[in-house]
Design an enzyme around this catalytic site. Structure first.
Site, PDB file in Angstrom:
ATOM      1  N   ASP A 159      37.786  40.551  84.653  1.00  0.00           N
ATOM      2  CA  ASP A 159      35.964  41.005  84.770  1.00  0.00           C
ATOM      3  C   ASP A 159      35.774  42.274  85.663  1.00  0.00           C
ATOM      4  O   ASP A 159      36.760  42.353  86.705  1.00  0.00           O
ATOM      5  CB  ASP A 159      35.855  39.553  86.077  1.00  0.00           C
ATOM      6  CG  ASP A 159      35.232  38.712  85.000  1.00  0.00           C
ATOM      7  OD1 ASP A 159      34.361  38.883  83.909  1.00  0.00           O
ATOM      8  OD2 ASP A 159      35.328  37.566  85.512  1.00  0.00           O
ATOM      9  N   LYS A 204      35.646  42.492  81.532  1.00  0.00           N
ATOM     10  CA  LYS A 204      34.327  41.817  80.943  1.00  0.00           C
ATOM     11  C   LYS A 204      33.574  42.023  82.059  1.00  0.00           C
ATOM     12  O   LYS A 204      33.859  42.819  82.984  1.00  0.00           O
ATOM     13  CB  LYS A 204      34.426  40.450  81.354  1.00  0.00           C
ATOM     14  CG  LYS A 204      33.317  39.328  81.002  1.00  0.00           C
ATOM     15  CD  LYS A 204      33.611  38.355  80.517  1.00  0.00           C
ATOM     16  CE  LYS A 204      34.159  36.926  81.686  1.00  0.00           C
ATOM     17  NZ  LYS A 204      32.506  36.923  82.494  1.00  0.00           N
ATOM     18  N   ASP A 244      35.668  36.339  87.791  1.00  0.00           N
ATOM     19  CA  ASP A 244      35.422  36.762  89.067  1.00  0.00           C
ATOM     20  C   ASP A 244      35.245  34.976  90.089  1.00  0.00           C
ATOM     21  O   ASP A 244      34.911  35.076  90.898  1.00  0.00           O
ATOM     22  CB  ASP A 244      34.676  37.900  89.083  1.00  0.00           C
ATOM     23  CG  ASP A 244      33.310  37.192  88.540  1.00  0.00           C
ATOM     24  OD1 ASP A 244      33.516  36.542  87.672  1.00  0.00           O
ATOM     25  OD2 ASP A 244      31.507  37.461  89.181  1.00  0.00           O
ATOM     26  N   SER A 245      35.593  34.028  88.894  1.00  0.00           N
ATOM     27  CA  SER A 245      34.573  32.852  90.123  1.00  0.00           C
ATOM     28  C   SER A 245      36.446  32.763  90.103  1.00  0.00           C
ATOM     29  O   SER A 245      35.957  31.795  90.802  1.00  0.00           O
ATOM     30  CB  SER A 245      35.311  31.952  88.654  1.00  0.00           C
ATOM     31  OG  SER A 245      36.359  32.238  88.017  1.00  0.00           O
ATOM     32  N   GLU A 267      28.593  41.650  82.893  1.00  0.00           N
ATOM     33  CA  GLU A 267      28.301  41.030  83.012  1.00  0.00           C
ATOM     34  C   GLU A 267      26.074  41.518  82.965  1.00  0.00           C
ATOM     35  O   GLU A 267      26.079  42.529  83.087  1.00  0.00           O
ATOM     36  CB  GLU A 267      27.286  40.228  83.826  1.00  0.00           C
ATOM     37  CG  GLU A 267      29.093  38.463  83.732  1.00  0.00           C
ATOM     38  CD  GLU A 267      28.325  37.863  85.531  1.00  0.00           C
ATOM     39  OE1 GLU A 267      27.153  37.619  86.136  1.00  0.00           O
ATOM     40  OE2 GLU A 267      29.634  37.239  86.071  1.00  0.00           O
ATOM     41  N   GLU A 288      26.908  31.683  77.979  1.00  0.00           N
ATOM     42  CA  GLU A 288      27.259  30.791  79.134  1.00  0.00           C
ATOM     43  C   GLU A 288      25.767  30.414  79.633  1.00  0.00           C
ATOM     44  O   GLU A 288      24.959  30.763  79.284  1.00  0.00           O
ATOM     45  CB  GLU A 288      28.518  31.984  80.211  1.00  0.00           C
ATOM     46  CG  GLU A 288      27.813  30.087  82.307  1.00  0.00           C
ATOM     47  CD  GLU A 288      28.699  31.017  83.043  1.00  0.00           C
ATOM     48  OE1 GLU A 288      28.988  32.028  82.753  1.00  0.00           O
ATOM     49  OE2 GLU A 288      28.737  30.096  83.570  1.00  0.00           O
TER      50      GLU A 288
HETATM   51  O1  KIV Z   1      34.522  34.079  85.986  1.00  0.00           O
HETATM   52  C1  KIV Z   1      34.903  33.414  84.965  1.00  0.00           C
HETATM   53  O2  KIV Z   1      35.118  32.716  85.006  1.00  0.00           O
HETATM   54  C2  KIV Z   1      34.066  33.736  83.662  1.00  0.00           C
HETATM   55  C3  KIV Z   1      34.047  32.477  82.616  1.00  0.00           C
HETATM   56  C4  KIV Z   1      32.947  31.356  83.511  1.00  0.00           C
HETATM   57  C5  KIV Z   1      33.214  33.234  81.667  1.00  0.00           C
HETATM   58  O3  KIV Z   1      32.703  34.857  84.061  1.00  0.00           O
END
Ligand code: KIV
Length: 269
Positions: A88, A118, A49-50, A120, A187
């Site tokens: 994510d 994924k 989600d970055s 969090e 992280e």
């Molecule tokens: O969103 C993302 O890119 C991430 C990584 C930094 C692990 O969660």
């Protein structure tokens, strides 16, 4: 007819079996073209989600929607053949209840055809991780610095600087392991804490700004390519794409202005 066997994608259980073995290589990618390059070398590709910050200029990942993740997830799956694709779950799509998380994770998996999601959170998300894995959704967990909680944490701060906080991080790591996560991202964590968690838990740890001793590493592709003018301090930059793009755009602009653009290249063949 070709005698070559089709390349099979790596699966979440295959990544889980790499605990303590050959280091796991992973990068983020958000679009088909870069993903096809990364696919040759990465064991898994994270549609992180970055992308909200990298692709869409947001201030944090909090504004990313499920539809946006699905759109980029589809592109990455289309562009790849070999790596496991992990997508994510964005902020607000899984925290309320395990059944909300399942509904949204199932949508991500059906619509993108990715191999895992994924999310969090440690202890607080353990029940949800169990609910998802029991229903066929492989889950990669993410603990330590969890960017979706930036407003609660008061910024992107390295975790574990005070040894008094370490117990909470160990508890998070144990909770996601017991809940059935196949791997966990660590992280922004002080090095000795990430190294000790890696020693203690039986699932692979994937480090980002954590420890070289993790079972694998992940970086945001644009950061390591030199596209981000201000990457996080821990990032080793392997390319200089920002400068190369700028030079290419300038060369093109100069040719257009000078009318020296080669004539045959103006024709659509
Ligand atoms: O969103 C993302 O890119 C991430 C990584 C930094 C692990 O969660």
């Amino acid at each position: 007819m070709s005698a070559q066997k089709p390349v099979r994608r790596l699966t979440a259980p295959q990544i889980a079996k790499r605990k303590g073995g050959e280091p796991i290589v992973s990068l983020t990618s958000y679009h088909a073209h870069t993903a096809s390059i990364v696919d040759t070398y990465a064991d898994f590709i994270l549609v992180g989600d970055s992308l909200g910050m990298v692709m869409h200029g947001m201030e944090s990942t909090v504004g990313v929607s499920l539809d946006l993740m699905i759109m980029h997830g589809k592109a990455v799956v289309r562009g790849t053949k070999k790596a496991l694709v992990v997508v994510d779950m964005p902020f607000g799509s899984y925290e309320e209840s395990p059944s909300e998380a399942f509904r949204n994770a199932a949508r991500v998996m059906k619509e993108t055809q990715c191999g895992a999601v994924k999310l969090e959170g440690g202890v607080r998300m353990a029940e949800t991780i169990r609910f998802l894995t029991d229903r066929g959704v492989p889950v990669m967990a993410h603990i330590g610095l969890t960017p979706q909680s930036v407003h609660v944490m008061g910024g992107f701060k390295t975790q574990g600087r005070q040894q008094d906080d370490w117990d909470q991080h160990f508890e998070d790591a144990r909770a996601v392991t017991e809940a059935g996560a196949f791997a966990v991202v660590l992280e922004g964590m002080v090095e000795p804490l990430a190294a000790q968690i890696t020693k203690e838990i039986p699932i692979p740890t994937i480090g980002i700004g954590a420890s070289a001793d993790c079972d694998g590493q992940i970086l945001v592709l644009e950061d390591m390519l030199g596209l981000n003018p201000a990457p996080p301090k821990f990032v080793k930059v392997y390319g200089s794409l920002g400068g190369q793009i700028e030079a290419a755009v300038k060369a093109y602009a100069d040719e257009v202005k000078e009318r020296s653009f080669p004539a045959e290249e103006q024709v659509y063949r």
